[in-house]
Design an enzyme around this catalytic site. Structure first.
Site, PDB file in Angstrom:
ATOM      1  N   HIS A 146     -29.051 -13.564  45.803  1.00 16.32           N
ATOM      2  CA  HIS A 146     -30.210 -13.399  46.685  1.00 16.32           C
ATOM      3  C   HIS A 146     -29.800 -12.473  47.834  1.00 16.32           C
ATOM      4  CE1 HIS A 146     -32.757 -16.668  44.968  1.00 16.32           C
ATOM      5  NE2 HIS A 146     -31.579 -17.074  44.529  1.00 16.32           N
ATOM      6  N   ALA A 225     -23.344 -21.794  43.274  1.00 11.88           N
ATOM      7  CA  ALA A 225     -23.780 -21.467  44.637  1.00 11.88           C
ATOM      8  C   ALA A 225     -23.694 -22.691  45.555  1.00 11.88           C
ATOM      9  CB  ALA A 225     -25.193 -20.884  44.642  1.00 11.88           C
ATOM     10  N   HIS A 256     -22.434 -20.583  33.200  1.00  7.64           N
ATOM     11  CA  HIS A 256     -22.555 -20.940  34.615  1.00  7.64           C
ATOM     12  C   HIS A 256     -21.673 -22.117  34.996  1.00  7.64           C
ATOM     13  CE1 HIS A 256     -26.060 -18.314  34.700  1.00  7.64           C
ATOM     14  NE2 HIS A 256     -26.033 -18.414  35.998  1.00  7.64           N
ATOM     15  N   ASP A 279     -33.032 -21.221  34.702  1.00  7.92           N
ATOM     16  CA  ASP A 279     -32.789 -20.164  35.702  1.00  7.92           C
ATOM     17  C   ASP A 279     -32.892 -18.794  35.013  1.00  7.92           C
ATOM     18  OD1 ASP A 279     -32.324 -19.018  38.159  1.00  7.92           O
ATOM     19  OD2 ASP A 279     -30.215 -19.595  38.297  1.00  7.92           O
TER      20      ASP A 279
HETATM   21 ZN    ZN Z   1     -32.781 -19.170  40.250  1.00  4.04          ZN
END
Ligand code: ZN
Length: 384
Positions: A146, A225, A256, A279
């Site tokens: 992000h 994250a 992941h 996701d």
């Molecule tokens: Zn996401």
């Protein structure tokens, strides 16, 4: 009235052998075993033979697939995306944002609110049932991909703008609880019925607990994250893994999170508090190449979505997540299905979805014994 029959039905918390499900106007009017009696001759019936009838999957964290990105203004690819989801057993989803400048995010959530309000009953495509705000209230230290410039500190003012633009359709909000102002925003979002989810967070144990005390009740892509688990700095992860009041989701694509850590999560949360998410981004279901995620490009290469060496969303589908859970963890199909059906429905308050019972929506994933999708039924309409 339509009848659907198969070899087995998973509600998914119970099993019905030789099931007959009667559907009228998109709603289940009865479900029982075939031995209970003959079908009335007037009933149209579809037999799924050796297959399993399960609730349609619910993906509460998906940014796009099949070339479509939730943030894009051109909505022409959305039907193709929703059809792609349905081909993978998904009947409902939460349109998930990526941190963009606030104005762009407000426009994107308004478009998603339009899609939610205008979802049609007669089309066999996955339906948007809510919005997941992934950002802008994320930690700079754990932002993943992000963009840093688009992250904001939580304020009631920004939350209210997002809420208004979304016309109250926010079902999930991922927030880092350690940020200044987070406690107030968590409390207000929870008061409005939003599933407040801890994520993209560098919180220590105390900050995580403050977030939970304020009303957070879920965790977003657990382990990713997030400040890592350390035996002297237990972090947000210790709270997620040990607090039985929290549910948690995970990206079970094998990239992941290592399979043994998915196993650790399920051992900590149990199958009833673990949620599967994809996701997925626009690259899912597409050949290797470059695809869009919000305002930037992501490279899809051999099943991984990468930006500058960082994982950026996934190319996972929900049916594969279910099959992976069976591979990674010592659970069978029926238990694994909970993570894609009844659990996500419960946490986002999707009444009538995620569980097959009288009065529930006629949304089904038709599966083989190994969890391959053979067909999908949405609102009683068959899509093969
Ligand atoms: Zn996401």
């Amino acid at each position: 009235m339509i009848a659907f029959t198969a070899k087995t039905l998973y509600t998914p918390t119970t099993t019905i052998a030789n099931p007959v499900v009667l559907v009228e106007d998109g709603t289940i009017v009865s479900l029982e075993t075939r031995d209970a009696g003959e079908l009335p001759a007037s009933v149209n019936s579809t037999d799924f033979k050796d297959c399993i009838i399960a609730p349609g999957f619910i993906d509460i964290h998906v940014h796009g697939s099949a070339g479509y990105d939730v943030m894009q203004s051109d909505q022409s690819a959305r039907p193709g995306f929703e059809k792609f989801l349905a081909q993978h057993g998904v009947t409902s989803y939460c349109a998930t944002t990526v941190a963009e400048p606030l104005d762009a995010t407000l426009k994107a959530v308004a478009r998603s609110a339009d899609a939610i309000e205008h979802a049609r009953d007669e089309t066999a495509r996955a339906r948007p049932i809510g919005i997941h705000l992934e950002g802008p209230f994320l930690s700079h230290a754990r932002r993943g991909v992000h963009p840093a410039a688009n992250l904001l500190l939580p304020t009631l003012d920004v939350f209210e703008k997002l809420w208004q633009a979304a016309r109250g359709q926010v079902r999930v909000m991922t927030i880092a609880p350690e940020l200044d102002g987070a406690t107030e925003v968590i409390a207000e979002a929870a008061r409005r019925g939003v599933c407040v989810s801890l994520g993209h967070s560098d919180a220590n144990l105390e900050s995580a607990r403050r977030g939970v005390a304020a009303g957070a009740r879920h965790a977003t892509h657990t382990f990713n994250a997030m400040r890592p688990l350390d035996h002297r700095d237990p972090s947000i992860l210790a709270e997620i893994l040990t607090n039985d009041n929290l549910t948690a989701d995970v990206i079970a694509d094998g990239f992941h999170v290592a399979p043994s850590m998915v196993d650790l999560l399920v051992r900590s949360k149990g199958v009833s508090n673990t949620v599967l998410i994809t996701d997925a981004i626009s690259a899912a279901g597409m050949p290797d190449g470059r695809y869009r995620l919000g305002s930037f490009e992501v490279e899809l290469q051999g099943g991984k979505c990468v930006v500058e060496g960082r994982l950026a969303g996934s190319a996972l589908t929900m049916d594969r997540a279910v099959r992976n859970l069976i591979k990674f963890v010592n659970v069978g199909l029926q238990e694994a299905l909970r993570g894609a059906t009844v659990n996500p429905a419960r946490i986002v308050g999707a009444n009538g979805k995620g569980i097959l019972e009288r009065g529930a929506d006629a949304d089904f994933a038709i599966l083989t014994a190994s969890g391959e999708v053979r067909a999908t039924v949405i609102n009683g309409i068959l899509m093969q």
